[in-house]
Design a protein around this motif. Structure first.
Motif, mmCIF file in Angstrom:
data_model
loop_
_atom_site.group_PDB
_atom_site.id
_atom_site.type_symbol
_atom_site.label_atom_id
_atom_site.label_comp_id
_atom_site.label_asym_id
_atom_site.label_seq_id
_atom_site.Cartn_x
_atom_site.Cartn_y
_atom_site.Cartn_z
ATOM 1 N N PHE A 118 6.364 -18.861 -111.219
ATOM 2 C CA PHE A 118 6.792 -20.258 -111.173
ATOM 3 C C PHE A 118 7.928 -20.446 -112.155
ATOM 4 C CE2 PHE A 118 3.811 -20.060 -114.653
ATOM 5 C CZ PHE A 118 4.336 -20.909 -115.614
ATOM 6 N N ASP A 119 8.670 -21.545 -111.950
ATOM 7 C CA ASP A 119 9.722 -21.888 -112.911
ATOM 8 C C ASP A 119 9.508 -23.316 -113.412
ATOM 9 O OD1 ASP A 119 10.876 -23.650 -111.007
ATOM 10 O OD2 ASP A 119 12.348 -22.165 -110.373
ATOM 11 N N ALA A 120 10.318 -23.712 -114.377
ATOM 12 C CA ALA A 120 10.166 -25.031 -115.013
ATOM 13 C C ALA A 120 10.490 -26.175 -114.069
ATOM 14 C CB ALA A 120 11.049 -25.114 -116.259
ATOM 15 N N ASP A 121 11.122 -25.885 -112.925
ATOM 16 C CA ASP A 121 11.429 -26.911 -111.935
ATOM 17 C C ASP A 121 10.299 -27.128 -110.936
ATOM 18 O OD1 ASP A 121 13.988 -27.424 -112.998
ATOM 19 O OD2 ASP A 121 14.833 -25.733 -111.878
ATOM 20 N N HIS A 123 9.064 -24.822 -108.855
ATOM 21 C CA HIS A 123 9.083 -23.907 -107.710
ATOM 22 C C HIS A 123 8.092 -22.787 -107.976
ATOM 23 C CE1 HIS A 123 13.179 -25.746 -107.427
ATOM 24 N NE2 HIS A 123 12.642 -26.023 -106.256
ATOM 25 N N ARG A 124 7.467 -22.333 -106.904
ATOM 26 C CA ARG A 124 6.474 -21.273 -107.026
ATOM 27 C C ARG A 124 6.794 -20.158 -106.050
ATOM 28 N NH1 ARG A 124 3.163 -21.540 -102.568
ATOM 29 N NH2 ARG A 124 1.517 -20.228 -103.392
ATOM 30 N N ASP A 133 2.499 -23.568 -98.575
ATOM 31 C CA ASP A 133 3.650 -24.411 -98.230
ATOM 32 C C ASP A 133 3.392 -25.213 -96.959
ATOM 33 O OD1 ASP A 133 5.564 -23.971 -100.341
ATOM 34 O OD2 ASP A 133 5.718 -21.924 -99.613
ATOM 35 N N ARG A 134 2.747 -24.607 -95.985
ATOM 36 C CA ARG A 134 2.421 -25.342 -94.761
ATOM 37 C C ARG A 134 1.389 -26.437 -95.051
ATOM 38 N NH1 ARG A 134 2.480 -20.007 -92.609
ATOM 39 N NH2 ARG A 134 0.237 -20.046 -92.251
ATOM 40 N N HIS A 156 14.004 -18.580 -112.905
ATOM 41 C CA HIS A 156 14.340 -19.185 -111.607
ATOM 42 C C HIS A 156 13.498 -18.541 -110.516
ATOM 43 C CE1 HIS A 156 16.609 -20.867 -108.306
ATOM 44 N NE2 HIS A 156 16.737 -19.650 -107.819
ATOM 45 N N CYS A 157 12.785 -19.368 -109.779
ATOM 46 C CA CYS A 157 12.030 -18.913 -108.610
ATOM 47 C C CYS A 157 12.866 -19.246 -107.383
ATOM 48 C CB CYS A 157 10.705 -19.664 -108.513
ATOM 49 S SG CYS A 157 9.273 -18.660 -108.790
ATOM 50 N N PRO A 158 13.105 -18.285 -106.524
ATOM 51 C CA PRO A 158 13.871 -18.585 -105.325
ATOM 52 C C PRO A 158 13.123 -19.588 -104.451
ATOM 53 C CG PRO A 158 12.889 -16.415 -105.168
ATOM 54 C CD PRO A 158 12.616 -16.917 -106.550
ATOM 55 N N ALA A 159 13.833 -20.570 -103.939
ATOM 56 C CA ALA A 159 13.212 -21.594 -103.095
ATOM 57 C C ALA A 159 13.953 -21.682 -101.770
ATOM 58 C CB ALA A 159 13.242 -22.943 -103.806
ATOM 59 N N ASP A 160 13.203 -21.559 -100.701
ATOM 60 C CA ASP A 160 13.737 -21.740 -99.360
ATOM 61 C C ASP A 160 13.582 -23.204 -98.974
ATOM 62 O OD1 ASP A 160 14.523 -19.053 -98.673
ATOM 63 O OD2 ASP A 160 12.389 -18.547 -98.649
ATOM 64 N N PRO A 161 14.266 -23.640 -97.926
ATOM 65 C CA PRO A 161 14.191 -25.058 -97.537
ATOM 66 C C PRO A 161 12.770 -25.544 -97.243
ATOM 67 C CG PRO A 161 15.996 -23.977 -96.388
ATOM 68 C CD PRO A 161 15.235 -22.898 -97.118
ATOM 69 N N TRP A 162 11.900 -24.672 -96.803
ATOM 70 C CA TRP A 162 10.535 -25.069 -96.464
ATOM 71 C C TRP A 162 9.588 -25.024 -97.661
ATOM 72 C CZ3 TRP A 162 13.033 -20.817 -94.402
ATOM 73 C CH2 TRP A 162 12.669 -19.591 -94.946
ATOM 74 N N ASP A 163 10.034 -24.499 -98.785
ATOM 75 C CA ASP A 163 9.187 -24.429 -99.970
ATOM 76 C C ASP A 163 9.013 -25.817 -100.579
ATOM 77 O OD1 ASP A 163 8.842 -21.667 -99.798
ATOM 78 O OD2 ASP A 163 10.614 -21.255 -101.020
ATOM 79 N N VAL A 164 7.786 -26.166 -100.898
ATOM 80 C CA VAL A 164 7.462 -27.467 -101.463
ATOM 81 C C VAL A 164 7.138 -27.264 -102.946
ATOM 82 C CG1 VAL A 164 5.930 -29.461 -101.317
ATOM 83 C CG2 VAL A 164 6.558 -28.209 -99.230
ATOM 84 N N PRO A 165 7.853 -27.950 -103.852
ATOM 85 C CA PRO A 165 7.602 -27.741 -105.276
ATOM 86 C C PRO A 165 6.273 -28.330 -105.743
ATOM 87 C CG PRO A 165 9.277 -29.427 -104.967
ATOM 88 C CD PRO A 165 8.946 -28.888 -103.602
#
Length: 178
Positions: A118-121, A123-124, A133-134, A156-165
């Motif tokens: 995970f990151d401080a923003d 994102h996981r 995510d679903r 930084h955790c990479p986040a795709d458009p479908w990823d929910v923080p």
């Protein structure tokens, strides 16, 4: 471009090697949200996953209803089924410990979520199957709390458009709100 499979492997190794001798914190910001009847979904840790048991115990003590995920197939959505501490569990897909398929389905208000990084923003990075995510997309009102060891935090955790923080992350030492 971040290589997610390589990052998953690295984070799994970090998590596997981490000292797991302290329980997860149960911060006031978490317990303040617990009211009788609130449905809190947790999970049974697999391998070196952080154990949400202290958070689930606090929820049960506050009169919350508990649930665990139930997974049958990769192409089917994860359901949340009612569970009480001490109830028997069966082995499901990926060797996950879960309630029997005939347990009552519930809609969680709070979802305690396992992760690899995970990151401080907020994102996981999960295992990669997309179950959480679903579920997050289906349950946008649910408060999403990652449960992790502090060594799992990355810049930084990479986040795709479908990823929910996540709304928050709890570790053995911190309560992080993005």
């Amino acid at each position: 471009m971040i290589d997610k499979p390589a990052l998953r492997a690295r984070l799994r190794a970090v998590r596997d090697g981490a000292a797991r001798d302290r329980p997860m914190r149960v911060p006031p910001a978490f317990t303040d949200r617990l009211t009788a009847g609130t449905v809190v979904a947790g999970y049974v840790p697999f391998g070196s996953e952080a154990d949400p048991a202290p958070l689930l115990a606090a929820a049960a003590d506050a009169g919350c209803r508990l649930a665990l995920p139930h997974v049958t197939r990769r192409d089917r959505p994860m359901r949340f089924l009612a569970w009480r501490c001490g109830d028997d569990l069966s082995e499901g897909l990926y060797r996950l410990r879960q309630p029997a398929a005939d347990a009552a389905e519930v809609v969680p208000d709070i979802i305690l979520t396992p992760l690899l990084g995970f990151d401080a923003d907020g994102h996981r990075l999960g295992q990669g199957a997309g179950f959480y995510d679903r579920a997050f997309a289906r349950l946008p009102f649910a408060w999403r709390v990652g449960v992790a060891w502090s060594v799992q935090q990355v810049d930084h955790c990479p986040a795709d458009p479908w990823d929910v923080p996540l709304h928050a992350i709890v570790t053995e030492s911190d309560w992080i709100v993005p």
